[in-house]
Design a protein around this motif. Structure first.
Motif, PDB file in Angstrom:
ATOM      1  N   ASP A 154       0.825  -1.204   0.000  1.00 35.72           N
ATOM      2  CA  ASP A 154       0.000   0.000   0.000  1.00 35.72           C
ATOM      3  C   ASP A 154       0.861   1.257   0.000  1.00 35.72           C
ATOM      4  O   ASP A 154       0.341   2.362   0.120  1.00 35.72           O
ATOM      5  N   THR A 155       2.164   1.093  -0.142  1.00 31.99           N
ATOM      6  CA  THR A 155       3.079   2.218  -0.259  1.00 31.99           C
ATOM      7  C   THR A 155       4.125   1.875  -1.312  1.00 31.99           C
ATOM      8  O   THR A 155       4.258   0.715  -1.720  1.00 31.99           O
ATOM      9  N   ASN A 156       4.847   2.869  -1.794  1.00 28.84           N
ATOM     10  CA  ASN A 156       5.824   2.623  -2.852  1.00 28.84           C
ATOM     11  C   ASN A 156       6.915   1.657  -2.401  1.00 28.84           C
ATOM     12  O   ASN A 156       7.418   1.752  -1.275  1.00 28.84           O
ATOM     13  N   ILE A 157       7.271   0.721  -3.281  1.00 27.61           N
ATOM     14  CA  ILE A 157       8.466  -0.099  -3.091  1.00 27.61           C
ATOM     15  C   ILE A 157       9.511   0.477  -4.038  1.00 27.61           C
ATOM     16  O   ILE A 157       9.444   0.289  -5.246  1.00 27.61           O
ATOM     17  N   SER A 187      10.964  -1.910  -9.180  1.00 28.60           N
ATOM     18  CA  SER A 187      10.215  -1.100  -8.224  1.00 28.60           C
ATOM     19  C   SER A 187       8.736  -1.292  -8.501  1.00 28.60           C
ATOM     20  O   SER A 187       8.342  -1.668  -9.608  1.00 28.60           O
ATOM     21  N   ILE A 188       7.895  -1.046  -7.466  1.00 30.21           N
ATOM     22  CA  ILE A 188       6.449  -1.199  -7.608  1.00 30.21           C
ATOM     23  C   ILE A 188       5.773   0.013  -6.962  1.00 30.21           C
ATOM     24  O   ILE A 188       6.066   0.336  -5.803  1.00 30.21           O
ATOM     25  N   ALA A 194       2.902  -7.093  -8.824  1.00 24.12           N
ATOM     26  CA  ALA A 194       3.644  -7.734  -9.911  1.00 24.12           C
ATOM     27  C   ALA A 194       3.826  -9.209  -9.560  1.00 24.12           C
ATOM     28  O   ALA A 194       3.884  -9.579  -8.377  1.00 24.12           O
ATOM     29  N   PHE A 195       3.912 -10.061 -10.599  1.00 20.17           N
ATOM     30  CA  PHE A 195       4.003 -11.499 -10.416  1.00 20.17           C
ATOM     31  C   PHE A 195       5.349 -12.008 -10.934  1.00 20.17           C
ATOM     32  O   PHE A 195       5.762 -11.657 -12.044  1.00 20.17           O
TER      33      PHE A 195
END
Length: 235
Positions: A154-157, A187-188, A194-195
């Motif tokens: 729920d936050t930037n990776i 990064s996500i 992402a898988f």
């Protein structure tokens, strides 16, 4: 051959939902999965405070789920699907000699790892912590085994690194990778997912463009069909 599809659904919630994603970010997220019969999973996570006031990470969750065919006894029914929780053992959440409160909860069709971090992160500083556990997330067959790792938060990776190790030979990855560790980096964004899939074989196969079990069993079925047709023509 009917294979069980084992999918790990991971949603890392590193901060309370009432805090905006701009308050904190996951500046580093390293995932290490060691595969045998089951999997030993380790997350090394760095949460960075982005504001000028101290913040407390609070309660975090990691949600786990498997998707597999319905079964009658040991028989898997084709074209069916059920979602089931994941068995988690040996859970530990810790940082620099401190062990944080953590638990595993069964939520019906998925499992939740819950951890609590009530230590404040000073302005523009970071907190490093580790989550470790064993889980039955490996899709195992006679010749092939694989693991699929969806990652989201729920936050930037900001920086993601994924390593998957096995004593078997790596033969397929999706997304494609160089075949060396780390298998993937990237990064996500907040709210994204992402898988990542890695497949291994007991056979000395090279890196393949498709899933190894599909290529192997598809080739066997093709050869069987050719042999059957040739046999009919000889009659």
């Amino acid at each position: 051959m009917m294979r069980k599809l084992a999918v790990l659904l991971l949603v890392l919630i590193a901060i309370p939902a009432v805090q905006a994603s701009s308050v904190e970010e996951i500046s580093n997220f390293k995932i290490t999965v060691k595969i045998d019969g089951t999997a030993h999973v380790r997350y090394d996570i760095t949460i960075k405070n982005l504001i000028d006031k101290p913040v407390v990470p609070g309660i975090g969750e990691i949600r786990l789920q498997k998707v597999q065919p319905l079964k009658i006894g040991f028989l898997s029914l084709p074209f069916t699907e059920e979602r089931v929780p994941v068995k988690v053992r040996n859970l530990k959440v810790y940082s620099e000699g401190k062990e944080f409160k953590s638990s595993v909860e069964d939520r019906g069709d998925y499992t939740t790892i819950v951890y609590e971090i009530w230590y404040p992160i000073e302005p523009h500083k970071s907190l490093n912590f580790t989550v470790e556990y064993d889980a039955d997330i490996v899709d195992s067959g006679i010749l092939f085994k694989s693991v699929t790792i969806p990652v989201g938060a729920d936050t930037n990776i900001r920086k993601l690194e994924i390593n998957v190790d096995s004593s078997w030979k790596l033969c397929y990855t999706e997304p494609k990778s160089s075949g060396s560790n780390p298998l993937w980096t990237g990064s996500i964004p907040a709210g994204g997912i992402a898988f990542y899939t890695a497949e291994f074989s007991i056979l000395p196969l090279p890196m393949l463009p498709v899933r190894g079990y599909i290529a192997f069993w598809g080739t066997l079925l093709f050869l069987f069909a050719i042999s059957a047709i040739a046999g009919l023509k000889r009659k």
